[in-house]
Design a protein around this motif. Structure first.
Motif, PDB file in Angstrom:
ATOM      1  N   LEU A 489      28.841  -7.616 -44.384  1.00  0.00           N
ATOM      2  CA  LEU A 489      29.149  -9.045 -44.525  1.00  0.00           C
ATOM      3  C   LEU A 489      30.606  -9.270 -44.914  1.00  0.00           C
ATOM      4  O   LEU A 489      31.209 -10.271 -44.509  1.00  0.00           O
ATOM      5  CB  LEU A 489      28.211  -9.664 -45.564  1.00  0.00           C
ATOM      6  CG  LEU A 489      26.739  -9.734 -45.119  1.00  0.00           C
ATOM      7  CD1 LEU A 489      25.849 -10.145 -46.267  1.00  0.00           C
ATOM      8  CD2 LEU A 489      26.576 -10.693 -43.946  1.00  0.00           C
ATOM      9  N   ASN A 490      31.179  -8.365 -45.698  1.00  0.00           N
ATOM     10  CA  ASN A 490      32.625  -8.440 -45.968  1.00  0.00           C
ATOM     11  C   ASN A 490      33.413  -8.315 -44.668  1.00  0.00           C
ATOM     12  O   ASN A 490      34.407  -9.017 -44.447  1.00  0.00           O
ATOM     13  CB  ASN A 490      33.043  -7.357 -46.949  1.00  0.00           C
ATOM     14  CG  ASN A 490      32.624  -7.668 -48.373  1.00  0.00           C
ATOM     15  OD1 ASN A 490      32.425  -8.823 -48.725  1.00  0.00           O
ATOM     16  ND2 ASN A 490      32.481  -6.651 -49.195  1.00  0.00           N
ATOM     17  N   CYS A 491      32.948  -7.404 -43.805  1.00  0.00           N
ATOM     18  CA  CYS A 491      33.587  -7.239 -42.500  1.00  0.00           C
ATOM     19  C   CYS A 491      33.437  -8.508 -41.672  1.00  0.00           C
ATOM     20  O   CYS A 491      34.379  -8.939 -40.996  1.00  0.00           O
ATOM     21  CB  CYS A 491      32.978  -6.044 -41.769  1.00  0.00           C
ATOM     22  SG  CYS A 491      33.630  -5.795 -40.096  1.00  0.00           S
ATOM     23  N   LEU A 492      32.260  -9.155 -41.755  1.00  0.00           N
ATOM     24  CA  LEU A 492      32.034 -10.387 -41.012  1.00  0.00           C
ATOM     25  C   LEU A 492      33.005 -11.477 -41.461  1.00  0.00           C
ATOM     26  O   LEU A 492      33.610 -12.173 -40.628  1.00  0.00           O
ATOM     27  CB  LEU A 492      30.594 -10.860 -41.213  1.00  0.00           C
ATOM     28  CG  LEU A 492      30.281 -12.275 -40.697  1.00  0.00           C
ATOM     29  CD1 LEU A 492      30.412 -12.327 -39.182  1.00  0.00           C
ATOM     30  CD2 LEU A 492      28.890 -12.721 -41.141  1.00  0.00           C
ATOM     31  N   VAL A 493      33.159 -11.648 -42.769  1.00  0.00           N
ATOM     32  CA  VAL A 493      34.075 -12.673 -43.288  1.00  0.00           C
ATOM     33  C   VAL A 493      35.497 -12.382 -42.828  1.00  0.00           C
ATOM     34  O   VAL A 493      36.226 -13.283 -42.381  1.00  0.00           O
ATOM     35  CB  VAL A 493      33.997 -12.741 -44.829  1.00  0.00           C
ATOM     36  CG1 VAL A 493      35.073 -13.675 -45.370  1.00  0.00           C
ATOM     37  CG2 VAL A 493      32.615 -13.215 -45.277  1.00  0.00           C
TER      38      VAL A 493
END
Length: 536
Positions: A489-493
């Motif tokens: 999710l950090n990668c998604l943001v």
């Protein structure tokens, strides 16, 4: 039984799929988000585009920049007012009573020892400026006069005189021409375009920040949901563990470990909930609404990023769009235009002041006012004059020369700035394209990994129900899954932010989300209790 046997894993996975209705825990969470933990108030599902539109018309910083564009618009009207004619009117009454000297008696041809004169005068007129730089003045004068001379030599008491006079002063060198006369108007128009571009840039940046916080909220809600699921499973098997401890089938230490794991999950859930609240409050701030007035409201991210990838163009295409649309580049070009206007003005100020001055007047005089007014519009009595007036500094015009030198240097500065900006823009766009490609590839791999890990976690849960593994083993697997999910999710943001930054650099982000800043009706309306209505 060998649990590593491929046939066993296939059968077990089939059972999992049948039990879960053919959907993994990850895909279920993406399509059917659960109600936020600990919320008894309103849950409002919001899409990204709708959130952007509402923030765009309510954000206080955007409204402030919009008002600046309106100030610039009014400044243009103010500068154009230099061509508005000015009306003027005056009335004066004069009484003069003086003794006659010997010279006065001779010059006036009268033997009186005194002289009197009374006069009432009305002046009405207009004056203004024309684009060539000329100042014009048109006046009408009406005068009623009586005096001792009139009484002695005329058979009437009053004389009425009228005058219509047009004066014109036209610069020939310094101050001549529309470019010079309209210089301030042109500067105001350029400043309006600069302020429009700054507003456009603020809107783009605002959309980029909204995209970032929206997906941060999405990630925070996903992490919270994972801890909710983990805590629910752990709590559901605690009764069974307690029963086994009482029956002596397992050691009490396993019960204590399970209690500890539940405590850890509750702590992680509280932490996850605080992240959700933090991300939501950031959106509240962008919406220009008070958290305290909407404390019973929870946003629920509606958009699903899974499998949704934007096409990444070649760097050259983005550079072409940026040179056409990027506000900062537009501002730099307008700064060059502004400095050139100022340079042209300072070059003109180096010239001598040479003015062509002309006047023409129609005159009349009569004992009857009506006859005098009728006669003044004829060409019976015409006066005129024409001439030139030259003035210039005595030495080398140091002030104008210094202003011109500074204007040349500022123009060169603006030209160098735009050249550097073009090179920097090119490098920046290529870097953003590479970063976006890398993050998109990472997110694709994370998305695949999340699907696989979600299926493996479902298998482990089935194993727990059938007694093949203990709660501790499952909780360890869940912790590993949540850790991986957090990285994903950090990668998604970061991916969504990089996408927004590239859209900003190319000047296409407003078009992408259908934001037309000219059509937005800005409002500072208080939204306490109204969020559900506007996001309906």
């Amino acid at each position: 039984m060998n649990t590593r046997n491929p046939l066993f894993l296939f059968l077990l996975n089939t059972v999992v799929i049948l039990c879960l209705g053919g959907e993994s825990a990850w895909s279920q969470g993406a399509l059917e988000p659960t109600k936020p933990h600990g919320t008894d108030g309103k849950v409002i599902a919001v899409g990204l585009e709708k959130m952007i539109h509402e923030i765009a018309k309510r954000n206080s910083s955007a409204i402030n920049d919009y008002l600046q564009t309106q100030i610039s618009k009014e400044r243009i009207k103010g500068e154009e007012g230099i061509f508005e004619p000015v009306a003027q009117a005056s009335f004066s009454r004069q009484k003069n009573h003086v003794p006659n000297s010997t010279e006065d008696i001779i010059s006036r041809g009268m033997l009186r020892s005194d002289y009197f004169e009374d006069a009432d005068e009305i002046n009405v007129g207009f004056n203004g400026l024309i684009p060539s730089g000329a100042n014009w003045d048109l006046k009408f004068m009406d005068r009623q006069r009586s005096s001792s001379v009139i009484e002695d030599y005329r058979n009437y008491r009053y004389e009425y005189s009228n005058n219509i006079k047009l004066s014109l002063t036209q610069p020939i060198l310094k101050g001549f021409g529309q470019d010079i006369t309209k210089a301030k108007i042109e500067l105001a128009k350029i400043q309006k375009e600069v302020d429009d571009s700054k507003f456009n840039q603020k809107m783009m940046e605002l959309v980029g920040v909204t995209v970032q916080y929206y997906w941060k909220l999405y990630g925070a809600q996903k992490i919270r949901q994972s801890w909710e699921n983990s805590l629910g499973i752990a709590e559901s098997v605690m009764k069974d563990i307690a029963l086994r401890v009482r029956e002596g089938k397992i050691a009490k230490t396993e019960w204590l470990e399970a209690q500890s794991s539940i405590g850890i999950r509750r702590s992680e859930l509280y932490n996850a909930e605080s992240k959700v609240v933090e991300a939501q409050n950031q959106l509240f701030t962008l919406l220009n609404v008070s958290v305290s007035d909407n404390k019973d409201v929870r946003f629920l991210v509606q958009d699903d990023p899974l499998g949704n990838y934007s096409e990444i163009l070649d760097g050259g295409d983005y550079i072409k769009m940026a040179l056409e649309n990027w506000p900062e580049y537009k501002i730099a070009k307008k700064n060059v235009d502004k400095e050139k206007v100022q340079l042209n003005y300072t070059e003109n100020q180096m010239l001598p002041q040479l003015d062509l001055i002309g006047t023409v007047a129609l005159n009349s005089l009569d004992e009857n006012r009506r006859e005098s007014l009728r006669e003044v519009v004829t060409d019976k009595f015409v006066s005129w004059s024409v001439g030139v007036k030259l003035s210039r500094p005595l030495l080398d015009n140091a002030r104008a020369r210094s202003d011109r030198s500074m204007a040349r240097l500022r123009t060169r500065q603006a030209e160098l700035e735009i050249q550097a900006l073009e090179k920097g823009l090119s490098n920046s766009v290529y870097s953003k394209v590479d970063a976006l490609k890398s993050l998109q590839a990472q997110w694709k791999e994370y998305e695949k990994g999340l699907g696989v890990r979600a299926q493996l976690l479902d298998i482990e849960r089935i194993k727990l129900k059938t007694g093949r593994i203990g709660l501790k083993d499952l909780l360890n697997q869940e912790e590993e899954y949540v850790g991986y999910q957090r990285k994903a999710l950090n990668c998604l943001v970061n991916y969504k932010l990089a996408e927004a930054m590239l859209d900003i650099a190319s000047g296409s982000i407003l078009k992408k989300y259908n934001v037309d800043e000219k059509a937005i009706q800005f409002t500072d309306q208080v939204l306490a209790g109204e969020l559900e209505k506007i996001f309906r």
